[in-house]
Design an enzyme around this catalytic site. Structure first.
Site, PDB file in Angstrom:
ATOM      1  N   SER A 136      -9.141   2.594   2.603  1.00 14.04           N
ATOM      2  CA  SER A 136      -7.963   2.030   3.001  1.00 14.04           C
ATOM      3  C   SER A 136      -7.282   2.759   4.199  1.00 14.04           C
ATOM      4  O   SER A 136      -7.012   4.058   4.118  1.00 14.04           O
ATOM      5  CB  SER A 136      -7.029   1.872   1.813  1.00 14.04           C
ATOM      6  OG  SER A 136      -5.775   1.428   2.278  1.00 14.04           O
ATOM      7  N   LYS A 161     -10.481  -1.618   4.756  1.00 12.47           N
ATOM      8  CA  LYS A 161      -9.038  -2.140   4.829  1.00 12.47           C
ATOM      9  C   LYS A 161      -8.016  -1.802   5.724  1.00 12.47           C
ATOM     10  O   LYS A 161      -7.867  -0.683   5.554  1.00 12.47           O
ATOM     11  CB  LYS A 161      -8.755  -2.232   3.098  1.00 12.47           C
ATOM     12  CG  LYS A 161      -7.415  -2.193   3.005  1.00 12.47           C
ATOM     13  CD  LYS A 161      -7.194  -2.312   1.438  1.00 12.47           C
ATOM     14  CE  LYS A 161      -5.845  -1.708   0.842  1.00 12.47           C
ATOM     15  NZ  LYS A 161      -5.920  -1.563  -0.670  1.00 12.47           N
ATOM     16  N   LYS A 163      -4.164  -1.583   6.574  1.00 17.03           N
ATOM     17  CA  LYS A 163      -2.584  -2.061   6.148  1.00 17.03           C
ATOM     18  C   LYS A 163      -1.909  -2.735   7.366  1.00 17.03           C
ATOM     19  O   LYS A 163      -2.046  -2.590   8.481  1.00 17.03           O
ATOM     20  CB  LYS A 163      -1.915  -0.739   5.859  1.00 17.03           C
ATOM     21  CG  LYS A 163      -2.645   0.181   4.646  1.00 17.03           C
ATOM     22  CD  LYS A 163      -2.173  -0.693   3.368  1.00 17.03           C
ATOM     23  CE  LYS A 163      -2.324   0.205   2.222  1.00 17.03           C
ATOM     24  NZ  LYS A 163      -1.977  -0.420   1.117  1.00 17.03           N
ATOM     25  N   ASP A 189      -4.321  -5.578   3.575  1.00 20.20           N
ATOM     26  CA  ASP A 189      -3.393  -5.363   2.657  1.00 20.20           C
ATOM     27  C   ASP A 189      -1.903  -5.347   3.362  1.00 20.20           C
ATOM     28  O   ASP A 189      -1.595  -4.463   3.984  1.00 20.20           O
ATOM     29  CB  ASP A 189      -3.728  -4.189   1.958  1.00 20.20           C
ATOM     30  CG  ASP A 189      -3.074  -4.012   0.715  1.00 20.20           C
ATOM     31  OD1 ASP A 189      -2.026  -4.858   0.394  1.00 20.20           O
ATOM     32  OD2 ASP A 189      -3.142  -2.918   0.120  1.00 20.20           O
ATOM     33  N   GLU A 214      -5.138  -9.231   1.092  1.00 20.39           N
ATOM     34  CA  GLU A 214      -4.358  -8.539  -0.339  1.00 20.39           C
ATOM     35  C   GLU A 214      -2.714  -8.470  -0.212  1.00 20.39           C
ATOM     36  O   GLU A 214      -2.235  -8.235   0.692  1.00 20.39           O
ATOM     37  CB  GLU A 214      -4.767  -6.890  -0.401  1.00 20.39           C
ATOM     38  CG  GLU A 214      -4.419  -6.190  -1.530  1.00 20.39           C
ATOM     39  CD  GLU A 214      -5.055  -4.733  -1.766  1.00 20.39           C
ATOM     40  OE1 GLU A 214      -5.867  -4.821  -1.084  1.00 20.39           O
ATOM     41  OE2 GLU A 214      -4.461  -4.057  -2.470  1.00 20.39           O
ATOM     42  N   ASP A 239      -2.506  -7.250  -5.705  1.00 16.01           N
ATOM     43  CA  ASP A 239      -2.656  -6.017  -6.417  1.00 16.01           C
ATOM     44  C   ASP A 239      -1.143  -5.810  -7.082  1.00 16.01           C
ATOM     45  O   ASP A 239      -1.236  -5.986  -8.321  1.00 16.01           O
ATOM     46  CB  ASP A 239      -2.581  -5.125  -5.226  1.00 16.01           C
ATOM     47  CG  ASP A 239      -2.262  -3.598  -5.263  1.00 16.01           C
ATOM     48  OD1 ASP A 239      -2.038  -3.059  -6.286  1.00 16.01           O
ATOM     49  OD2 ASP A 239      -2.303  -2.868  -4.458  1.00 16.01           O
ATOM     50  N   LYS A 263      -5.903  -1.611 -10.611  1.00 15.09           N
ATOM     51  CA  LYS A 263      -5.731  -0.133 -10.691  1.00 15.09           C
ATOM     52  C   LYS A 263      -5.312   0.206 -11.925  1.00 15.09           C
ATOM     53  O   LYS A 263      -4.538   0.140 -12.479  1.00 15.09           O
ATOM     54  CB  LYS A 263      -4.480  -0.068  -9.616  1.00 15.09           C
ATOM     55  CG  LYS A 263      -4.733  -0.067  -8.255  1.00 15.09           C
ATOM     56  CD  LYS A 263      -3.396   0.041  -7.264  1.00 15.09           C
ATOM     57  CE  LYS A 263      -3.695  -0.300  -5.965  1.00 15.09           C
ATOM     58  NZ  LYS A 263      -2.514   0.111  -4.740  1.00 15.09           N
ATOM     59  N   GLY A 291      -6.794   2.196  -5.584  1.00 14.55           N
ATOM     60  CA  GLY A 291      -6.161   3.495  -5.782  1.00 14.55           C
ATOM     61  C   GLY A 291      -4.872   3.708  -5.266  1.00 14.55           C
ATOM     62  O   GLY A 291      -4.322   2.793  -4.726  1.00 14.55           O
TER      63      GLY A 291
HETATM   64  O1  OSB Z   1      -1.727  -1.081  -1.933  1.00 17.83           O
HETATM   65  O2  OSB Z   1      -3.488  -0.452  -2.268  1.00 17.83           O
HETATM   66  C1  OSB Z   1      -2.328  -0.174  -2.110  1.00 17.83           C
HETATM   67  C2  OSB Z   1      -1.992   3.592  -1.455  1.00 17.83           C
HETATM   68  C3  OSB Z   1      -0.699   3.778  -2.079  1.00 17.83           C
HETATM   69  C4  OSB Z   1       0.127   2.495  -2.381  1.00 17.83           C
HETATM   70  C5  OSB Z   1      -0.447   1.360  -2.440  1.00 17.83           C
HETATM   71  C6  OSB Z   1      -1.855   1.267  -1.949  1.00 17.83           C
HETATM   72  C7  OSB Z   1      -2.415   2.217  -1.522  1.00 17.83           C
HETATM   73  C8  OSB Z   1      -3.844   2.212  -0.724  1.00 17.83           C
HETATM   74  C9  OSB Z   1      -4.561   3.503  -0.629  1.00 17.83           C
HETATM   75  O3  OSB Z   1      -4.239   1.190  -0.204  1.00 17.83           O
HETATM   76  C10 OSB Z   1      -5.634   3.514  -1.797  1.00 17.83           C
HETATM   77  C11 OSB Z   1      -6.316   4.691  -1.937  1.00 17.83           C
HETATM   78  O4  OSB Z   1      -7.080   5.019  -1.237  1.00 17.83           O
HETATM   79  O5  OSB Z   1      -6.040   5.442  -2.801  1.00 17.83           O
HETATM   80 MG    MG Z   2      -2.715  -2.708  -2.202  1.00 20.46          MG
END
Ligand code: OSB
Ligand code: MG
Length: 371
Positions: A136, A161, A163, A189, A214, A239, A263, A291
């Site tokens: 991510s 992925k 953001k 996401d 997402e 999510d 998660k 995660g």
């Molecule tokens: O939305 O998946 C998410 C990290 C912090 C809060 C929300 C998210 C995330 C990530 C990173 O996308 C996930 C990771 O690498 O642990």
């Molecule tokens: Mg997410």
């Protein structure tokens, strides 16, 4: 199972190797709690990756340590549960606080696995020997972000992925798709940053052939997601909206999503994660393991759960080196040249917590015992 004689909460401040930015903010340090369940000289470890601010969910490390100390730990010590799988029922009288519950339950699973001398993945029901790794990537200036896109693809990661948020979507997705080629699994996401009135704009993202989009809309907006899903070609993955097995069922029934991000920390721990997995598998809804910037402890629990057969898509489980140097475990999570992470065969989560890192990064230690 035998109850632990004490729980120790270790509040850590873990500096991130790179700032991580999402639609709700930028972090340079992760605040997390390692939960240590001690019984007969054996320690089992779990994690509460709640962070310092209530942005991703309503929890923080402070609310979680309060809830564990005042409610979950006393409830556990007064109980006669037979298995960590009884934790969701034991903790049901505490509304919400899923990450706090998840940290305690996962520490109990690790303790139980270590006592029996088996990997925790076996207790979870994992059937795979390795999982596919994805990454991510946070919001960053375009040149730096594209360098990361190329770098992670070159290292074998199976899915990337990005953001996104309003004003930061078309450009990074177009550039990433151009660099990765048409077939590479790319996703986006939004962490709930869009509104139903953005539907026409989101439909424009269909041209990037994302594997899924997402959490485009707010975490409570299941009906809005269902309506958006009818108008997009790109599948929607939820999510933040899926905080329980009941919500997973309702979201799937309403056709609010075609993919689910599981998660374990968000859904209240391994048992609920497995319940959602089982339901989605029957309903033919693919799931993947997300995660929350976990250290090695939470990361290894996630690796073990992602070994279940319904986790058919690469998730957000990257190597320890994605966020931390050093990680808190003695054998970091490593992604192979073909983009996989091997499940561990050592007992429990398959690593020890490094006492030197624990002491260096710890800001508070709370010992909880039966009263
Ligand atoms: O939305 O998946 C998410 C990290 C912090 C809060 C929300 C998210 C995330 C990530 C990173 O996308 C996930 C990771 O690498 O642990
Ligand atoms: Mg997410």
């Amino acid at each position: 199972m035998k109850l632990p004689s004490r729980l120790v909460l270790h509040l850590l401040h873990m500096p991130l190797r790179f700032p991580f930015e999402t639609s709700f903010g930028r972090v340079t340090q992760q605040e997390t709690i390692l939960v240590e369940a001690v019984g007969d000289g054996v320690s089992g470890w779990g994690e509460v990756p709640a962070s310092a601010q209530p942005h991703y969910s309503s929890e923080t490390v402070v609310t979680a340590s309060y809830v564990i100390r005042e409610f979950l730990a006393p409830g556990l010590f007064a109980s006669r549960i037979k298995s960590p799988a009884d934790c969701p029922a034991l903790f049901a009288s505490v509304r919400g606080h899923s990450m706090a519950k998840a940290g305690v339950e996962s520490a109990l699973w690790d303790l139980e696995a270590r006592r029996r001398g088996v990997p925790v993945s076996k207790l979870y029901g994992a059937t795979r020997r390795e999982i596919e790794s994805g990454v991510s990537l946070g919001i960053d200036p375009l040149p730096a972000l594209m360098k990361r896109v190329e770098d992670f693809a070159a290292r074998g990661y199976r899915r990337i992925k990005l953001k996104i948020k309003p004003g930061w979507d078309v450009k990074p997705l177009a550039e990433a798709r151009r660099r990765l080629g048409a077939a590479f699994p790319l996703t986006a996401d939004a962490n709930g940053a869009y509104k139903p009135s953005d539907t026409a704009h989101l439909r424009g993202l269909d041209r990037f052939h994302l594997d899924y989009l997402e959490q485009p809309l707010g975490h409570e907006d299941l009906a809005d997601h269902a309506e958006l899903a009818r108008k997009l070609r790109t599948p929607i993955c939820l999510d933040e909206s899926i905080t329980s097995a009941d919500l997973a069922r309702n979201a799937v029934r309403m056709k609010a999503c075609r993919v689910v991000n599981i998660k374990p920390a968000r859904v209240g721990g391994p048992s609920n994660a497995i319940e959602i997995h089982d339901f989605c598998r029957k309903a033919r809804i693919p799931v993947w393991c997300g995660g929350l910037l976990e250290t090695g402890v939470g990361r290894l629990h996630n690796v073990a759960i992602a070994g279940l057969p319904g986790f058919t898509k690469p998730g957000d489980i990257s190597g320890s080196d994605r966020y931390y140097d050093p990680d808190v475990i003695d054998e970091p999570v490593v992604v192979s040249a073909s983009g996989t992470i091997a499940l561990r065969s050592r007992p429990g989560i398959g690593a020890e917590v490094r006492q030197d890192v624990l002491k260096r990064r710890r800001v508070e230690r709370i010992v909880l015992k039966a009263r």
